[in-house]
Design a protein around this motif. Structure first.
Motif, PDB file in Angstrom:
ATOM      1  N   ASN A   5      21.951 -31.408 -51.113  1.00  0.00           N
ATOM      2  CA  ASN A   5      21.047 -31.488 -52.268  1.00  0.00           C
ATOM      3  C   ASN A   5      20.079 -30.327 -52.438  1.00  0.00           C
ATOM      4  O   ASN A   5      19.236 -30.365 -53.345  1.00  0.00           O
ATOM      5  CB  ASN A   5      20.244 -32.807 -52.242  1.00  0.00           C
ATOM      6  CG  ASN A   5      21.140 -34.022 -52.310  1.00  0.00           C
ATOM      7  OD1 ASN A   5      22.086 -34.063 -53.078  1.00  0.00           O
ATOM      8  ND2 ASN A   5      20.849 -35.026 -51.479  1.00  0.00           N
ATOM      9  N   ASP A   6      20.197 -29.278 -51.611  1.00  0.00           N
ATOM     10  CA  ASP A   6      19.286 -28.132 -51.772  1.00  0.00           C
ATOM     11  C   ASP A   6      19.980 -26.869 -51.274  1.00  0.00           C
ATOM     12  O   ASP A   6      19.544 -26.235 -50.309  1.00  0.00           O
ATOM     13  CB  ASP A   6      17.988 -28.382 -50.995  1.00  0.00           C
ATOM     14  CG  ASP A   6      16.938 -27.310 -51.271  1.00  0.00           C
ATOM     15  OD1 ASP A   6      16.933 -26.743 -52.377  1.00  0.00           O
ATOM     16  OD2 ASP A   6      16.129 -27.032 -50.364  1.00  0.00           O
ATOM     17  N   LEU A   7      21.051 -26.482 -51.966  1.00  0.00           N
ATOM     18  CA  LEU A   7      21.891 -25.394 -51.465  1.00  0.00           C
ATOM     19  C   LEU A   7      21.446 -24.027 -51.970  1.00  0.00           C
ATOM     20  O   LEU A   7      22.172 -23.317 -52.671  1.00  0.00           O
ATOM     21  CB  LEU A   7      23.347 -25.681 -51.806  1.00  0.00           C
ATOM     22  CG  LEU A   7      23.916 -26.894 -51.054  1.00  0.00           C
ATOM     23  CD1 LEU A   7      25.341 -27.178 -51.472  1.00  0.00           C
ATOM     24  CD2 LEU A   7      23.837 -26.688 -49.540  1.00  0.00           C
ATOM     25  N   VAL A   8      20.232 -23.653 -51.573  1.00  0.00           N
ATOM     26  CA  VAL A   8      19.711 -22.317 -51.844  1.00  0.00           C
ATOM     27  C   VAL A   8      20.336 -21.328 -50.861  1.00  0.00           C
ATOM     28  O   VAL A   8      20.890 -21.707 -49.824  1.00  0.00           O
ATOM     29  CB  VAL A   8      18.171 -22.285 -51.710  1.00  0.00           C
ATOM     30  CG1 VAL A   8      17.528 -23.183 -52.732  1.00  0.00           C
ATOM     31  CG2 VAL A   8      17.744 -22.694 -50.295  1.00  0.00           C
ATOM     32  N   LYS A   9      20.241 -20.040 -51.181  1.00  0.00           N
ATOM     33  CA  LYS A   9      20.856 -19.006 -50.339  1.00  0.00           C
ATOM     34  C   LYS A   9      20.368 -19.065 -48.893  1.00  0.00           C
ATOM     35  O   LYS A   9      21.141 -18.864 -47.956  1.00  0.00           O
ATOM     36  CB  LYS A   9      20.551 -17.622 -50.908  1.00  0.00           C
ATOM     37  CG  LYS A   9      21.252 -17.291 -52.207  1.00  0.00           C
ATOM     38  CD  LYS A   9      20.879 -15.883 -52.649  1.00  0.00           C
ATOM     39  CE  LYS A   9      21.554 -15.514 -53.953  1.00  0.00           C
ATOM     40  NZ  LYS A   9      21.192 -14.137 -54.371  1.00  0.00           N
ATOM     41  N   GLY A  10      19.080 -19.338 -48.713  1.00  0.00           N
ATOM     42  CA  GLY A  10      18.511 -19.333 -47.374  1.00  0.00           C
ATOM     43  C   GLY A  10      18.967 -20.469 -46.499  1.00  0.00           C
ATOM     44  O   GLY A  10      18.727 -20.459 -45.285  1.00  0.00           O
ATOM     45  N   ASN A  11      19.639 -21.456 -47.076  1.00  0.00           N
ATOM     46  CA  ASN A  11      20.123 -22.584 -46.282  1.00  0.00           C
ATOM     47  C   ASN A  11      21.553 -22.399 -45.797  1.00  0.00           C
ATOM     48  O   ASN A  11      22.150 -23.323 -45.241  1.00  0.00           O
ATOM     49  CB  ASN A  11      19.991 -23.893 -47.074  1.00  0.00           C
ATOM     50  CG  ASN A  11      18.561 -24.384 -47.105  1.00  0.00           C
ATOM     51  OD1 ASN A  11      17.752 -24.012 -46.260  1.00  0.00           O
ATOM     52  ND2 ASN A  11      18.232 -25.214 -48.080  1.00  0.00           N
ATOM     53  N   ASP A  53      26.585 -10.056 -50.403  1.00  0.00           N
ATOM     54  CA  ASP A  53      27.129 -10.387 -51.717  1.00  0.00           C
ATOM     55  C   ASP A  53      27.948 -11.669 -51.621  1.00  0.00           C
ATOM     56  O   ASP A  53      28.695 -11.867 -50.664  1.00  0.00           O
ATOM     57  CB  ASP A  53      28.027  -9.244 -52.210  1.00  0.00           C
ATOM     58  CG  ASP A  53      28.687  -9.569 -53.535  1.00  0.00           C
ATOM     59  OD1 ASP A  53      27.958  -9.809 -54.499  1.00  0.00           O
ATOM     60  OD2 ASP A  53      29.936  -9.597 -53.581  1.00  0.00           O
ATOM     61  N   ILE A  54      27.793 -12.542 -52.598  1.00  0.00           N
ATOM     62  CA  ILE A  54      28.548 -13.803 -52.592  1.00  0.00           C
ATOM     63  C   ILE A  54      29.871 -13.568 -53.326  1.00  0.00           C
ATOM     64  O   ILE A  54      29.989 -13.791 -54.534  1.00  0.00           O
ATOM     65  CB  ILE A  54      27.741 -14.941 -53.239  1.00  0.00           C
ATOM     66  CG1 ILE A  54      26.385 -15.092 -52.548  1.00  0.00           C
ATOM     67  CG2 ILE A  54      28.517 -16.259 -53.152  1.00  0.00           C
ATOM     68  CD1 ILE A  54      25.490 -16.148 -53.159  1.00  0.00           C
ATOM     69  N   CYS A  55      30.858 -13.095 -52.583  1.00  0.00           N
ATOM     70  CA  CYS A  55      32.166 -12.801 -53.142  1.00  0.00           C
ATOM     71  C   CYS A  55      32.997 -14.084 -53.250  1.00  0.00           C
ATOM     72  O   CYS A  55      32.567 -15.157 -52.824  1.00  0.00           O
ATOM     73  CB  CYS A  55      32.896 -11.778 -52.279  1.00  0.00           C
ATOM     74  SG  CYS A  55      33.215 -12.362 -50.591  1.00  0.00           S
ATOM     75  N   VAL A  56      34.196 -13.966 -53.799  1.00  0.00           N
ATOM     76  CA  VAL A  56      35.062 -15.124 -53.978  1.00  0.00           C
ATOM     77  C   VAL A  56      35.401 -15.784 -52.650  1.00  0.00           C
ATOM     78  O   VAL A  56      35.422 -17.013 -52.542  1.00  0.00           O
ATOM     79  CB  VAL A  56      36.348 -14.729 -54.739  1.00  0.00           C
ATOM     80  CG1 VAL A  56      37.366 -15.875 -54.722  1.00  0.00           C
ATOM     81  CG2 VAL A  56      36.022 -14.356 -56.178  1.00  0.00           C
TER      82      VAL A  56
END
Length: 253
Positions: free
Chosen positions: A153-159, A80-83
């Protein structure tokens, strides 16, 4: 690392190595020479927040890179992407922006978006209702006279991967200089549920003009990645690109 897959490259794992081989239709819009310049310079910098290949080669229109593979690592897909994670990511983005690289290109929003518009037979969604606004965003991209900073420039979760000493960023294929708010907008657009956007944006403590700018960049990126997904779908016929385009289109509503 629980899953290894790629949308822009063929990826395989050989013992402790992750091997990426580019697809020719991706090389048409990614600047591999610029990518190599980024790797060469980043490899000579000491830091604990990025991971780059230790071997790379662009030959016969194919980019091949080899990176250490960390079996126990997780990505943002797995948590989970928490604060607190958002705060860590903001710090990492800031560190990336403080890197100084030489002879690396600067992002051209008009040129990049036009590639996909011109090379896509039919966009997966009708974007005419937002076209004029996006055109204006592109026209005014640098109107605030901000200094370009080196950006991912491509900050997807998998990166984002986590192992041993915290979160790190991988995959600098799109690495170049850009507007200082682009990466934050990229993370919002690519990695956050729309309901969490304001939580992240509030952590940035932006001025009203900066908030307007980042919202413009979020809109631009959703528009851009719909065209990207449409282009990629026509090249591959894979359902995942329809799903991506649908998600981005929902973000435009």
């Amino acid at each position: 690392m629980k899953a290894v897959h790629g949308l822009s490259n063929k990826i395989s794992v050989n013992e402790n190595n992750l091997i990426k081989e580019s697809y020719p239709y991706v090389n048409k819009y990614l600047d591999r020479i610029n990518e190599i310049k980024v790797y060469e310079q980043l490899s000579n910098m000491k830091n604990d927040f990025i991971i780059i290949p230790y071997k790379w080669e662009f030959k016969n229109n194919k980019m091949i890179s080899v990176t250490n593979f960390y079996q126990s690592a997780i990505t943002l897909h797995d948590t989970d992407i928490c604060v607190n994670k958002m705060k860590s990511i903001i710090k990492i983005i800031s560190k990336i922006h403080n890197l100084e690289l030489l002879d690396v290109k600067t992002f051209n929003p008009k040129e990049f978006s036009e590639f996909f518009i011109k090379n896509t037979k039919k966009c997966l969604f009708d974007l005419y209702f937002i076209k004029n606004k996006v055109d204006l965003i592109i026209t005014n991209y640098w109107s605030d006279n901000s200094k370009p900073v080196f950006s991912h420039n491509d900050l997807v979760k998998g990166n984002f991967i986590n192992f041993k000493k915290g979160w790190k960023v991988i995959d600098f294929e799109y690495g170049m200089y850009n507007h200082y708010l682009f990466d934050y907008a990229s993370f919002v657009s690519e990695s956050l549920n729309k309901k969490r956007w304001n939580v992240f944006l509030n952590l940035l403590n932006l001025s009203s003009s900066e908030l307007n700018k980042i919202n413009d960049l979020i809109l631009f990126q959703n528009y851009l990645w719909i065209y990207w997904a449409s282009y990629m779908f026509e090249q591959t016929n894979e359902q995942v690109f329809i799903d991506i385009a649908k998600e981005k289109f929902e973000n435009l509503k």
